[in-house]
Design a protein around this motif. Structure first.
Motif, PDB file in Angstrom:
ATOM      1  N   ARG A 135       0.854  -1.189   0.000  1.00  0.00           N
ATOM      2  CA  ARG A 135       0.000   0.000   0.000  1.00  0.00           C
ATOM      3  C   ARG A 135       0.887   1.235   0.000  1.00  0.00           C
ATOM      4  O   ARG A 135       1.821   1.317   0.800  1.00  0.00           O
ATOM      5  CB  ARG A 135      -0.900   0.055   1.231  1.00  0.00           C
ATOM      6  N   CYS A 136       0.602   2.173  -0.877  1.00  0.00           N
ATOM      7  CA  CYS A 136       1.394   3.401  -0.928  1.00  0.00           C
ATOM      8  C   CYS A 136       0.800   4.427   0.038  1.00  0.00           C
ATOM      9  O   CYS A 136      -0.370   4.786  -0.082  1.00  0.00           O
ATOM     10  CB  CYS A 136       1.421   3.966  -2.347  1.00  0.00           C
ATOM     11  N   PHE A 137       1.618   4.876   0.984  1.00  0.00           N
ATOM     12  CA  PHE A 137       1.132   5.824   1.986  1.00  0.00           C
ATOM     13  C   PHE A 137       2.219   6.850   2.297  1.00  0.00           C
ATOM     14  O   PHE A 137       3.402   6.648   2.001  1.00  0.00           O
ATOM     15  CB  PHE A 137       0.743   5.086   3.275  1.00  0.00           C
ATOM     16  N   GLU A 138       1.780   7.936   2.889  1.00  0.00           N
ATOM     17  CA  GLU A 138       2.670   8.892   3.538  1.00  0.00           C
ATOM     18  C   GLU A 138       2.180   9.063   4.970  1.00  0.00           C
ATOM     19  O   GLU A 138       1.001   9.316   5.199  1.00  0.00           O
ATOM     20  CB  GLU A 138       2.654  10.246   2.824  1.00  0.00           C
ATOM     21  N   ILE A 157      -2.032  10.215   8.135  1.00  0.00           N
ATOM     22  CA  ILE A 157      -1.729   9.095   7.244  1.00  0.00           C
ATOM     23  C   ILE A 157      -2.560   9.264   5.980  1.00  0.00           C
ATOM     24  O   ILE A 157      -3.789   9.371   6.048  1.00  0.00           O
ATOM     25  CB  ILE A 157      -2.036   7.752   7.929  1.00  0.00           C
ATOM     26  N   ARG A 158      -1.885   9.293   4.838  1.00  0.00           N
ATOM     27  CA  ARG A 158      -2.558   9.542   3.561  1.00  0.00           C
ATOM     28  C   ARG A 158      -2.350   8.383   2.598  1.00  0.00           C
ATOM     29  O   ARG A 158      -1.243   7.832   2.499  1.00  0.00           O
ATOM     30  CB  ARG A 158      -2.016  10.831   2.928  1.00  0.00           C
ATOM     31  N   ASN A 159      -3.419   8.015   1.909  1.00  0.00           N
ATOM     32  CA  ASN A 159      -3.357   7.047   0.811  1.00  0.00           C
ATOM     33  C   ASN A 159      -3.003   7.839  -0.444  1.00  0.00           C
ATOM     34  O   ASN A 159      -3.819   8.619  -0.934  1.00  0.00           O
ATOM     35  CB  ASN A 159      -4.713   6.343   0.664  1.00  0.00           C
ATOM     36  N   LYS A 281     -12.025  -1.434  15.062  1.00  0.00           N
ATOM     37  CA  LYS A 281     -12.621  -0.967  13.806  1.00  0.00           C
ATOM     38  C   LYS A 281     -11.551  -0.254  12.999  1.00  0.00           C
ATOM     39  O   LYS A 281     -11.370   0.961  13.129  1.00  0.00           O
ATOM     40  CB  LYS A 281     -13.797  -0.031  14.085  1.00  0.00           C
ATOM     41  N   PRO A 282     -10.795  -0.985  12.174  1.00  0.00           N
ATOM     42  CA  PRO A 282      -9.711  -0.368  11.413  1.00  0.00           C
ATOM     43  C   PRO A 282     -10.207   0.788  10.542  1.00  0.00           C
ATOM     44  O   PRO A 282     -11.377   0.855  10.154  1.00  0.00           O
ATOM     45  CB  PRO A 282      -9.199  -1.522  10.541  1.00  0.00           C
ATOM     46  N   ILE A 283      -9.287   1.695  10.269  1.00  0.00           N
ATOM     47  CA  ILE A 283      -9.565   2.838   9.405  1.00  0.00           C
ATOM     48  C   ILE A 283      -9.449   2.396   7.944  1.00  0.00           C
ATOM     49  O   ILE A 283      -8.527   1.656   7.586  1.00  0.00           O
ATOM     50  CB  ILE A 283      -8.558   3.977   9.671  1.00  0.00           C
ATOM     51  N   THR A 284     -10.373   2.839   7.119  1.00  0.00           N
ATOM     52  CA  THR A 284     -10.287   2.620   5.674  1.00  0.00           C
ATOM     53  C   THR A 284     -10.023   3.950   4.985  1.00  0.00           C
ATOM     54  O   THR A 284     -10.736   4.927   5.231  1.00  0.00           O
ATOM     55  CB  THR A 284     -11.590   2.020   5.119  1.00  0.00           C
ATOM     56  N   LEU A 285      -8.982   3.990   4.171  1.00  0.00           N
ATOM     57  CA  LEU A 285      -8.645   5.193   3.411  1.00  0.00           C
ATOM     58  C   LEU A 285      -8.782   4.911   1.925  1.00  0.00           C
ATOM     59  O   LEU A 285      -8.152   3.996   1.402  1.00  0.00           O
ATOM     60  CB  LEU A 285      -7.201   5.648   3.692  1.00  0.00           C
ATOM     61  N   LYS A 286      -9.597   5.704   1.249  1.00  0.00           N
ATOM     62  CA  LYS A 286      -9.685   5.638  -0.209  1.00  0.00           C
ATOM     63  C   LYS A 286      -8.513   6.422  -0.799  1.00  0.00           C
ATOM     64  O   LYS A 286      -7.879   7.225  -0.105  1.00  0.00           O
ATOM     65  CB  LYS A 286     -11.012   6.225  -0.677  1.00  0.00           C
ATOM     66  N   PRO A 287      -8.201   6.208  -2.075  1.00  0.00           N
ATOM     67  CA  PRO A 287      -7.103   6.956  -2.704  1.00  0.00           C
ATOM     68  C   PRO A 287      -7.277   8.463  -2.508  1.00  0.00           C
ATOM     69  O   PRO A 287      -8.358   9.013  -2.737  1.00  0.00           O
ATOM     70  CB  PRO A 287      -7.213   6.573  -4.179  1.00  0.00           C
TER      71      PRO A 287
END
Length: 308
Positions: A135-138, A157-159, A281-287
């Motif tokens: 997964r690509c993140f910053e 945290i950013r996708n 409840k994990p966090i879900t990040l869209k692009p």
């Protein structure tokens, strides 16, 4: 460090030194003499001292100060998972990576920088990370020390591309206490938690405070924005403020303390973990989406709170 000087308040003090492994660590100071140390190994806060020089975070005397092992104590950053599941190492890889100082941090609210000594750190996935977690993140982490000695951590945290991804997260905060049997936590009354010592069964917190007489390992499913940890012997109270972060309370007690190689047999008496954490409840990040998690730690005299 001159390049960074423009973003610090003129009263703030920041210094970059080497730790015992030759890895950079950042030392923040305020005008009253309080200090914070942040290691670029893991982006981990390893020390938080008040204006009298008293250490407020616990670090084990048996801690292993050598990568790739995360140090037992301080505030490790757990990402992209908390616990031990799947193919990733326990508590994720962020706490074992070398972070960089972020030269171009995005602007945050003025209150998050005004009059504070601060540093912005950055973690991006390496090729090795992408093999085990593609997964690509910053991950941007701001650590700041205010004039009144409060320590604040803000994670962003950013996708940055690709597909949606999920993650868990924790500020795994080791507080230093005088004697665990003399400590109480206020602010978690009536809340539901999963008890890791009872097959993760769900319970509701009873009583007006949490006290400690044996091992505790609880994941709270929600928690208030403010929690108080009262240390009667030291007559001081940790005030924990957090946003968007339920919690975890942990003390290993005697039997588990003896089983951990990097933990002293009796040190469970001098520590307590009260985490700001996203576990159930994990966090879900869209692009393109970004998540922010904020933790603020302060200390006040216990007379500030009702000790009844």
């Amino acid at each position: 460090m001159g390049h960074y000087a423009a973003i610090w308040d003129h009263k703030a003090a920041i210094e970059v030194t080497k730790d015992w492994n030759g890895i950079d660590q950042v030392v923040l100071r305020n005008p009253r003499g309080a200090s914070v140390r942040v290691s670029l190994h893991g982006g981990q806060v390893t020390s938080w001292r008040n204006d009298r020089g008293e250490e407020l975070l616990f670090t084990s005397s048996k801690a292993i100060f050598k990568p790739p092992k995360a140090m037992r104590g301080g505030i490790p950053i757990c990402f992209p998972q908390f616990g031990n599941c799947g193919s990733l190492e326990q508590h994720g890889f962020a706490r074992n990576k070398i972070w960089s100082i972020d030269e171009n941090p995005p602007p945050l609210h003025p209150n998050d920088s005004l009059g504070k000594s601060l540093v912005d750190l950055l973690l991006k996935p390496s090729d090795e990370d992408l093999k085990c977690w593609p997964r690509c993140f910053e991950f941007r982490l701001r650590v700041s020390l205010a004039a009144d000695g409060k320590l604040t951590l803000i994670s962003r945290i950013r996708n940055i591309n690709g597909k949606p991804f999920h993650f868990s997260f924790a500020y795994h905060t080791y507080l230093s206490v005088s004697d665990i049997s003399e400590v109480r936590i206020e602010g978690l009354e009536t809340l539901d938690y999963l008890d890791n010592l009872c097959q993760r069964k769900r319970f509701t917190e009873q009583g007006d405070a949490i006290t400690f007489e044996s091992e505790v390992d609880r994941v709270y499913l929600s928690s208030p924005n403010v929690i108080a940890v009262l240390d009667h012997e030291r007559k001081r109270t940790y005030v924990i403020r957090k946003e968007g972060l339920p919690g975890l309370v942990w003390n290993p007690w005697e039997k588990k303390a003896k089983a951990m190689l990097d933990f002293g047999d009796d040190e469970y008496k001098q520590m307590l973990c009260v985490d700001g954490a996203i576990i159930e409840k994990p966090i879900t990040l869209k692009p393109g989406e970004e998540w922010t998690g904020r933790l603020e730690l302060g200390v006040v005299p216990s007379s500030f709170c009702d000790e009844g």
